[in-house]
Design an enzyme around this catalytic site. Structure first.
Site, PDB file in Angstrom:
ATOM      1  N   TYR A  52      -2.034  -0.347  10.238  1.00  0.00           N
ATOM      2  CA  TYR A  52      -2.014  -0.704   8.814  1.00  0.00           C
ATOM      3  C   TYR A  52      -0.727  -0.205   8.148  1.00  0.00           C
ATOM      4  O   TYR A  52      -0.096  -0.912   7.366  1.00  0.00           O
ATOM      5  CB  TYR A  52      -3.249  -0.102   8.144  1.00  0.00           C
ATOM      6  CG  TYR A  52      -3.434  -0.454   6.686  1.00  0.00           C
ATOM      7  CD1 TYR A  52      -3.904  -1.707   6.304  1.00  0.00           C
ATOM      8  CD2 TYR A  52      -3.163   0.478   5.682  1.00  0.00           C
ATOM      9  CE1 TYR A  52      -4.094  -2.018   4.952  1.00  0.00           C
ATOM     10  CE2 TYR A  52      -3.352   0.177   4.342  1.00  0.00           C
ATOM     11  CZ  TYR A  52      -3.821  -1.073   3.984  1.00  0.00           C
ATOM     12  OH  TYR A  52      -4.007  -1.383   2.663  1.00  0.00           O
ATOM     13  N   SER A  66       0.851  -1.203   0.000  1.00  0.00           N
ATOM     14  CA  SER A  66       0.000   0.000   0.000  1.00  0.00           C
ATOM     15  C   SER A  66       0.877   1.240   0.000  1.00  0.00           C
ATOM     16  O   SER A  66       1.986   1.231   0.559  1.00  0.00           O
ATOM     17  CB  SER A  66      -0.870   0.024   1.252  1.00  0.00           C
ATOM     18  OG  SER A  66      -1.553   1.266   1.324  1.00  0.00           O
TER      19      SER A  66
HETATM   20  N1  LIG Z   1      -8.634  -0.436  -1.609  1.00  0.00           N
HETATM   21  C1  LIG Z   1      -7.605   0.340  -1.318  1.00  0.00           C
HETATM   22  O1  LIG Z   1      -7.721   1.579  -1.267  1.00  0.00           O
HETATM   23  C2  LIG Z   1      -6.240  -0.247  -1.105  1.00  0.00           C
HETATM   24  C3  LIG Z   1      -5.126   0.609  -1.096  1.00  0.00           C
HETATM   25  C4  LIG Z   1      -3.871   0.084  -0.880  1.00  0.00           C
HETATM   26  C5  LIG Z   1      -3.699  -1.267  -0.685  1.00  0.00           C
HETATM   27  N2  LIG Z   1      -4.795  -2.092  -0.689  1.00  0.00           N
HETATM   28  C6  LIG Z   1      -4.552  -3.502  -0.470  1.00  0.00           C
HETATM   29  O2  LIG Z   1      -5.087  -4.246  -1.540  1.00  0.00           O
HETATM   30  C7  LIG Z   1      -5.405  -5.568  -1.098  1.00  0.00           C
HETATM   31  C8  LIG Z   1      -6.809  -5.913  -1.550  1.00  0.00           C
HETATM   32  O3  LIG Z   1      -7.718  -5.028  -0.902  1.00  0.00           O
HETATM   33  P1  LIG Z   1      -9.132  -4.591  -1.538  1.00  0.00           P
HETATM   34  O4  LIG Z   1      -9.094  -3.130  -1.681  1.00  0.00           O
HETATM   35  O5  LIG Z   1      -9.460  -5.444  -2.683  1.00  0.00           O
HETATM   36  O6  LIG Z   1     -10.076  -4.886  -0.282  1.00  0.00           O
HETATM   37  P2  LIG Z   1     -11.292  -5.882  -0.134  1.00  0.00           P
HETATM   38  O7  LIG Z   1     -11.762  -5.678   1.263  1.00  0.00           O
HETATM   39  O8  LIG Z   1     -12.253  -5.699  -1.247  1.00  0.00           O
HETATM   40  O9  LIG Z   1     -10.612  -7.321  -0.292  1.00  0.00           O
HETATM   41  C9  LIG Z   1      -9.790  -7.898   0.698  1.00  0.00           C
HETATM   42  C10 LIG Z   1     -10.029  -9.393   0.673  1.00  0.00           C
HETATM   43  O10 LIG Z   1      -9.142 -10.009   1.612  1.00  0.00           O
HETATM   44  C11 LIG Z   1      -9.870 -11.028   2.286  1.00  0.00           C
HETATM   45  N3  LIG Z   1      -9.315 -11.289   3.597  1.00  0.00           N
HETATM   46  C12 LIG Z   1      -9.255 -10.445   4.662  1.00  0.00           C
HETATM   47  N4  LIG Z   1      -8.748 -11.043   5.727  1.00  0.00           N
HETATM   48  C13 LIG Z   1      -8.456 -12.316   5.337  1.00  0.00           C
HETATM   49  C14 LIG Z   1      -7.906 -13.428   6.009  1.00  0.00           C
HETATM   50  N5  LIG Z   1      -7.559 -13.345   7.311  1.00  0.00           N
HETATM   51  N6  LIG Z   1      -7.735 -14.584   5.327  1.00  0.00           N
HETATM   52  C15 LIG Z   1      -8.084 -14.658   4.019  1.00  0.00           C
HETATM   53  N7  LIG Z   1      -8.628 -13.628   3.323  1.00  0.00           N
HETATM   54  C16 LIG Z   1      -8.816 -12.476   3.985  1.00  0.00           C
HETATM   55  C17 LIG Z   1     -11.285 -10.452   2.420  1.00  0.00           C
HETATM   56  O11 LIG Z   1     -12.249 -11.464   2.683  1.00  0.00           O
HETATM   57  C18 LIG Z   1     -11.472  -9.751   1.091  1.00  0.00           C
HETATM   58  O12 LIG Z   1     -12.092 -10.582   0.128  1.00  0.00           O
HETATM   59  C19 LIG Z   1      -5.222  -5.543   0.417  1.00  0.00           C
HETATM   60  O13 LIG Z   1      -3.975  -6.126   0.758  1.00  0.00           O
HETATM   61  C20 LIG Z   1      -5.226  -4.073   0.744  1.00  0.00           C
HETATM   62  O14 LIG Z   1      -4.560  -3.798   1.955  1.00  0.00           O
HETATM   63  C21 LIG Z   1      -6.051  -1.618  -0.909  1.00  0.00           C
END
Ligand SMILES: NC(=O)c1ccc[n+]([C@@H]2O[C@H](COP(=O)([O-])OP(=O)(O)OC[C@H]3O[C@@H](n4cnc5c(N)ncnc54)[C@H](O)[C@@H]3O)[C@@H](O)[C@H]2O)c1
Length: 240
Positions: A152, A138
Protein backbone atom coordinates in the site's frame (compact mmCIF):
# COMPACT_ATOMS: atom_id res chain seq x y z
CA UNK A 1 -18.48 31.99 -5.63
CA UNK A 2 -15.03 30.43 -6.17
CA UNK A 3 -15.78 27.39 -4.01
CA UNK A 4 -18.97 26.58 -5.93
CA UNK A 5 -19.19 23.52 -8.19
CA UNK A 6 -22.44 24.66 -9.78
CA UNK A 7 -22.70 23.40 -13.33
CA UNK A 8 -19.57 21.23 -13.03
CA UNK A 9 -19.66 17.57 -13.99
CA UNK A 10 -17.75 15.68 -11.29
CA UNK A 11 -16.81 11.99 -11.53
CA UNK A 12 -15.90 10.28 -8.25
CA UNK A 13 -14.51 6.73 -8.13
CA UNK A 14 -14.88 4.62 -5.00
CA UNK A 15 -18.06 6.60 -4.39
CA UNK A 16 -19.73 3.88 -2.31
CA UNK A 17 -16.98 4.10 0.30
CA UNK A 18 -16.53 6.38 3.28
CA UNK A 19 -14.46 9.19 1.77
CA UNK A 20 -16.01 8.86 -1.70
CA UNK A 21 -19.61 9.10 -0.51
CA UNK A 22 -18.80 12.03 1.76
CA UNK A 23 -17.04 13.77 -1.14
CA UNK A 24 -20.19 13.20 -3.19
CA UNK A 25 -22.29 14.80 -0.42
CA UNK A 26 -20.01 17.84 -0.20
CA UNK A 27 -19.79 18.26 -3.99
CA UNK A 28 -23.58 17.89 -4.34
CA UNK A 29 -23.98 20.58 -1.69
CA UNK A 30 -21.74 22.84 -3.79
CA UNK A 31 -23.97 22.33 -6.84
CA UNK A 32 -22.08 19.66 -8.81
CA UNK A 33 -23.65 17.27 -11.29
CA UNK A 34 -22.33 13.92 -10.13
CA UNK A 35 -21.30 10.70 -11.82
CA UNK A 36 -20.58 8.18 -9.08
CA UNK A 37 -18.51 5.09 -9.82
CA UNK A 38 -17.70 2.02 -7.78
CA UNK A 39 -17.01 -1.65 -8.39
CA UNK A 40 -20.68 -2.21 -7.51
CA UNK A 41 -23.26 0.47 -8.25
CA UNK A 42 -23.13 3.16 -5.54
CA UNK A 43 -26.93 3.36 -5.56
CA UNK A 44 -27.40 4.14 -1.84
CA UNK A 45 -25.47 7.42 -1.89
CA UNK A 46 -26.93 8.22 -5.34
CA UNK A 47 -30.51 7.78 -4.06
CA UNK A 48 -29.75 9.83 -0.96
CA UNK A 49 -28.40 12.73 -3.03
CA UNK A 50 -31.16 12.58 -5.63
CA UNK A 51 -33.52 12.95 -2.66
CA UNK A 52 -31.91 16.32 -1.97
CA UNK A 53 -32.41 17.44 -5.58
CA UNK A 54 -28.91 16.67 -6.89
CA UNK A 55 -28.32 15.39 -10.41
CA UNK A 56 -26.61 12.01 -10.02
CA UNK A 57 -25.72 9.18 -12.39
CA UNK A 58 -23.99 5.97 -11.40
CA UNK A 59 -21.68 3.47 -13.05
CA UNK A 60 -20.30 0.14 -11.86
CA UNK A 61 -16.94 -1.19 -13.01
CA UNK A 62 -13.60 -2.28 -11.67
CA UNK A 63 -10.91 0.40 -12.07
CA UNK A 64 -8.44 -2.40 -12.89
CA UNK A 65 -10.34 -2.95 -16.14
CA UNK A 66 -8.72 -0.54 -18.59
CA UNK A 67 -11.33 -1.06 -21.31
CA UNK A 68 -14.23 -0.53 -18.91
CA UNK A 69 -12.64 2.75 -17.73
CA UNK A 70 -12.06 3.92 -21.32
CA UNK A 71 -15.56 2.94 -22.49
CA UNK A 72 -17.13 4.71 -19.53
CA UNK A 73 -15.16 7.95 -19.88
CA UNK A 74 -15.53 7.87 -23.66
CA UNK A 75 -19.30 8.24 -23.38
CA UNK A 76 -19.30 11.01 -20.74
CA UNK A 77 -20.22 14.12 -22.77
CA UNK A 78 -18.35 16.60 -20.59
CA UNK A 79 -16.00 16.21 -17.67
CA UNK A 80 -14.95 19.09 -15.47
CA UNK A 81 -13.53 17.22 -12.48
CA UNK A 82 -12.45 13.68 -11.69
CA UNK A 83 -11.70 12.45 -8.18
CA UNK A 84 -9.65 9.23 -8.36
CA UNK A 85 -10.52 7.91 -4.93
CA UNK A 86 -11.12 4.15 -5.28
CA UNK A 87 -8.61 2.29 -3.16
CA UNK A 88 -7.81 -0.88 -1.27
CA UNK A 89 -5.70 -1.35 1.85
CA UNK A 90 -5.00 -4.89 3.07
CA UNK A 91 -3.49 -5.15 6.52
CA UNK A 92 -1.44 -8.30 5.97
CA UNK A 93 2.17 -9.06 6.86
CA UNK A 94 4.79 -9.14 4.11
CA UNK A 95 5.97 -12.49 5.49
CA UNK A 96 2.65 -14.09 4.52
CA UNK A 97 3.13 -16.66 1.75
CA UNK A 98 0.34 -15.06 -0.33
CA UNK A 99 1.77 -11.58 0.08
CA UNK A 100 3.09 -11.35 -3.49
CA UNK A 101 -0.40 -11.92 -4.89
CA UNK A 102 -1.82 -9.28 -2.57
CA UNK A 103 0.99 -6.96 -3.65
CA UNK A 104 -0.12 -7.16 -7.28
CA UNK A 105 -3.79 -6.70 -6.35
CA UNK A 106 -2.98 -3.67 -4.19
CA UNK A 107 -0.81 -1.99 -6.80
CA UNK A 108 -3.31 -2.81 -9.53
CA UNK A 109 -6.18 -1.12 -7.68
CA UNK A 110 -4.35 1.81 -6.11
CA UNK A 111 -1.90 2.72 -8.87
CA UNK A 112 -2.85 1.11 -12.20
CA UNK A 113 -6.54 1.76 -11.43
CA UNK A 114 -5.77 5.46 -11.06
CA UNK A 115 -3.93 5.51 -14.40
CA UNK A 116 -6.82 3.62 -16.04
CA UNK A 117 -9.34 6.30 -15.12
CA UNK A 118 -7.09 9.33 -15.49
CA UNK A 119 -5.68 8.47 -18.94
CA UNK A 120 -9.02 8.80 -20.79
CA UNK A 121 -10.10 11.66 -18.50
CA UNK A 122 -6.89 13.49 -19.41
CA UNK A 123 -7.62 13.05 -23.11
CA UNK A 124 -11.07 14.59 -22.67
CA UNK A 125 -9.87 17.44 -20.46
CA UNK A 126 -6.98 18.43 -22.73
CA UNK A 127 -9.42 18.59 -25.66
CA UNK A 128 -11.66 20.85 -23.54
CA UNK A 129 -8.52 22.77 -22.46
CA UNK A 130 -9.82 22.74 -18.89
CA UNK A 131 -10.24 20.28 -16.05
CA UNK A 132 -9.34 19.32 -12.53
CA UNK A 133 -8.00 15.99 -11.36
CA UNK A 134 -7.86 15.17 -7.67
CA UNK A 135 -6.15 11.95 -6.64
CA UNK A 136 -6.66 10.43 -3.21
CA UNK A 137 -3.30 9.34 -1.96
CA UNK A 138 -2.34 8.60 1.67
CA UNK A 139 -0.01 9.69 4.41
CA UNK A 140 1.35 6.15 3.97
CA UNK A 141 2.88 7.24 0.66
CA UNK A 142 4.45 10.30 2.36
CA UNK A 143 6.05 8.80 5.49
CA UNK A 144 5.24 5.08 5.53
CA UNK A 145 1.95 5.35 7.41
CA UNK A 146 1.16 4.45 11.00
CA UNK A 147 0.65 0.73 10.32
CA UNK A 148 0.19 0.20 6.58
CA UNK A 149 1.79 -2.73 4.73
CA UNK A 150 4.50 -1.99 2.16
CA UNK A 151 2.41 -2.80 -0.93
CA UNK A 152 0.00 0.00 0.00
CA UNK A 153 2.87 2.35 0.86
CA UNK A 154 4.51 1.63 -2.50
CA UNK A 155 1.25 2.12 -4.43
CA UNK A 156 0.40 5.41 -2.72
CA UNK A 157 3.99 6.66 -3.08
CA UNK A 158 3.53 5.97 -6.78
CA UNK A 159 0.31 7.98 -6.80
CA UNK A 160 2.18 10.92 -5.26
CA UNK A 161 4.82 10.69 -7.98
CA UNK A 162 2.14 10.42 -10.67
CA UNK A 163 0.62 13.70 -9.46
CA UNK A 164 3.85 15.52 -10.35
CA UNK A 165 4.20 13.84 -13.74
CA UNK A 166 0.61 14.42 -14.74
CA UNK A 167 0.48 17.97 -13.38
CA UNK A 168 3.37 18.99 -15.66
CA UNK A 169 1.69 17.31 -18.60
CA UNK A 170 -1.72 18.90 -17.92
CA UNK A 171 -0.75 22.44 -17.00
CA UNK A 172 -0.25 23.74 -20.59
CA UNK A 173 -3.83 22.65 -21.33
CA UNK A 174 -5.37 24.26 -18.26
CA UNK A 175 -5.76 20.88 -16.57
CA UNK A 176 -4.68 20.91 -12.92
CA UNK A 177 -3.67 17.75 -11.10
CA UNK A 178 -3.37 17.56 -7.32
CA UNK A 179 -3.89 15.08 -4.50
CA UNK A 180 -5.20 14.92 -1.00
CA UNK A 181 -3.15 12.59 1.23
CA UNK A 182 -5.35 11.61 4.18
CA UNK A 183 -4.19 10.21 7.46
CA UNK A 184 -6.19 7.55 9.32
CA UNK A 185 -9.86 8.24 8.61
CA UNK A 186 -12.89 6.52 10.12
CA UNK A 187 -14.21 4.46 7.19
CA UNK A 188 -14.66 0.76 6.44
CA UNK A 189 -11.06 0.64 5.26
CA UNK A 190 -9.78 0.89 8.82
CA UNK A 191 -12.62 -1.02 10.48
CA UNK A 192 -11.20 -3.45 13.08
CA UNK A 193 -7.84 -1.66 13.03
CA UNK A 194 -6.59 -0.02 16.21
CA UNK A 195 -4.55 3.15 15.76
CA UNK A 196 -2.45 4.74 18.44
CA UNK A 197 -4.19 8.10 18.53
CA UNK A 198 -1.42 9.42 20.77
CA UNK A 199 0.77 9.26 17.65
CA UNK A 200 -1.54 11.79 15.95
CA UNK A 201 -0.81 15.36 17.10
CA UNK A 202 -4.52 16.26 16.88
CA UNK A 203 -5.21 13.19 19.05
CA UNK A 204 -7.84 11.49 16.86
CA UNK A 205 -8.58 10.02 13.47
CA UNK A 206 -10.19 12.15 10.75
CA UNK A 207 -13.87 12.03 9.89
CA UNK A 208 -14.60 11.39 6.20
CA UNK A 209 -15.95 14.94 5.97
CA UNK A 210 -12.60 16.35 7.07
CA UNK A 211 -11.08 14.67 4.00
CA UNK A 212 -13.97 15.41 1.65
CA UNK A 213 -13.87 19.17 2.25
CA UNK A 214 -10.22 19.59 1.11
CA UNK A 215 -10.95 17.32 -1.88
CA UNK A 216 -13.88 19.56 -2.86
CA UNK A 217 -11.67 22.63 -2.46
CA UNK A 218 -9.15 21.19 -4.94
CA UNK A 219 -12.06 20.46 -7.32
CA UNK A 220 -13.19 24.11 -7.24
CA UNK A 221 -12.08 27.29 -8.97
CA UNK A 222 -10.72 28.43 -5.59
CA UNK A 223 -7.80 26.07 -6.31
CA UNK A 224 -7.16 27.38 -9.84
CA UNK A 225 -3.45 28.11 -9.26
CA UNK A 226 -2.66 24.94 -7.32
CA UNK A 227 -0.77 22.57 -9.60
CA UNK A 228 1.05 19.37 -8.65
CA UNK A 229 0.41 19.67 -4.92
CA UNK A 230 -0.13 16.90 -2.41
CA UNK A 231 -2.31 18.36 0.30
CA UNK A 232 -1.55 16.62 3.61
CA UNK A 233 -4.68 16.14 5.71
CA UNK A 234 -3.47 13.98 8.56
CA UNK A 235 -3.88 15.70 11.91
CA UNK A 236 -0.18 16.54 11.99
CA UNK A 237 1.22 13.00 11.63
CA UNK A 238 3.34 14.19 8.71
CA UNK A 239 4.21 17.87 8.41
CA UNK A 240 5.76 18.69 5.06
N1 LIG B 1 -9.59 5.48 5.54
C1 LIG B 1 -8.31 5.80 5.68
O1 LIG B 1 -7.75 5.76 6.79
C2 LIG B 1 -7.51 6.30 4.51
C3 LIG B 1 -6.27 6.91 4.75
C4 LIG B 1 -5.52 7.35 3.68
C5 LIG B 1 -5.98 7.21 2.39
N2 LIG B 1 -7.19 6.60 2.17
C6 LIG B 1 -7.62 6.47 0.79
O2 LIG B 1 -8.88 7.07 0.63
C7 LIG B 1 -9.56 6.46 -0.47
C8 LIG B 1 -10.97 6.10 -0.03
O3 LIG B 1 -10.88 5.12 1.00
P1 LIG B 1 -11.99 4.95 2.15
O4 LIG B 1 -11.30 5.16 3.43
O5 LIG B 1 -13.20 5.71 1.82
O6 LIG B 1 -12.23 3.37 2.04
P2 LIG B 1 -13.55 2.57 1.70
O7 LIG B 1 -13.13 1.14 1.77
O8 LIG B 1 -14.68 3.03 2.53
O9 LIG B 1 -13.85 2.98 0.18
C9 LIG B 1 -13.07 2.53 -0.91
C10 LIG B 1 -14.00 2.36 -2.09
O10 LIG B 1 -13.22 1.98 -3.23
C11 LIG B 1 -13.95 0.98 -3.93
N3 LIG B 1 -13.06 0.14 -4.70
C12 LIG B 1 -12.09 -0.70 -4.24
N4 LIG B 1 -11.52 -1.38 -5.22
C13 LIG B 1 -12.12 -0.95 -6.36
C14 LIG B 1 -11.96 -1.30 -7.72
N5 LIG B 1 -11.06 -2.23 -8.10
N6 LIG B 1 -12.74 -0.69 -8.65
C15 LIG B 1 -13.65 0.25 -8.26
N7 LIG B 1 -13.86 0.61 -6.97
C16 LIG B 1 -13.10 0.00 -6.04
C17 LIG B 1 -14.62 0.16 -2.83
O11 LIG B 1 -15.71 -0.61 -3.33
C18 LIG B 1 -15.03 1.23 -1.84
O12 LIG B 1 -16.35 1.69 -2.07
C19 LIG B 1 -8.71 5.26 -0.87
O13 LIG B 1 -7.93 5.59 -2.01
C20 LIG B 1 -7.82 5.05 0.33
O14 LIG B 1 -6.63 4.38 0.00
C21 LIG B 1 -7.97 6.16 3.19
Amino acid sequence: MPFSLKGKVVVITGAAGGIGSETARVCAGLGATLILVDVRSPHEIADELRGTGASVQTAAFDVRDRKACEDFLGQVPRLDVIVANAGYCPWDDWNDPEWDDVFHETVDINALGVVNVLRPAFEKMTQQRAGRMVLVSSVAGRMGGLKASPHYVIAKGGVNALVKWLARKGAPYGVTVNAVAPGATATNMVRNQVFDEQAIPLGRMATPREIALPIAFLCSDAASYICGTILDVNGGVYMN
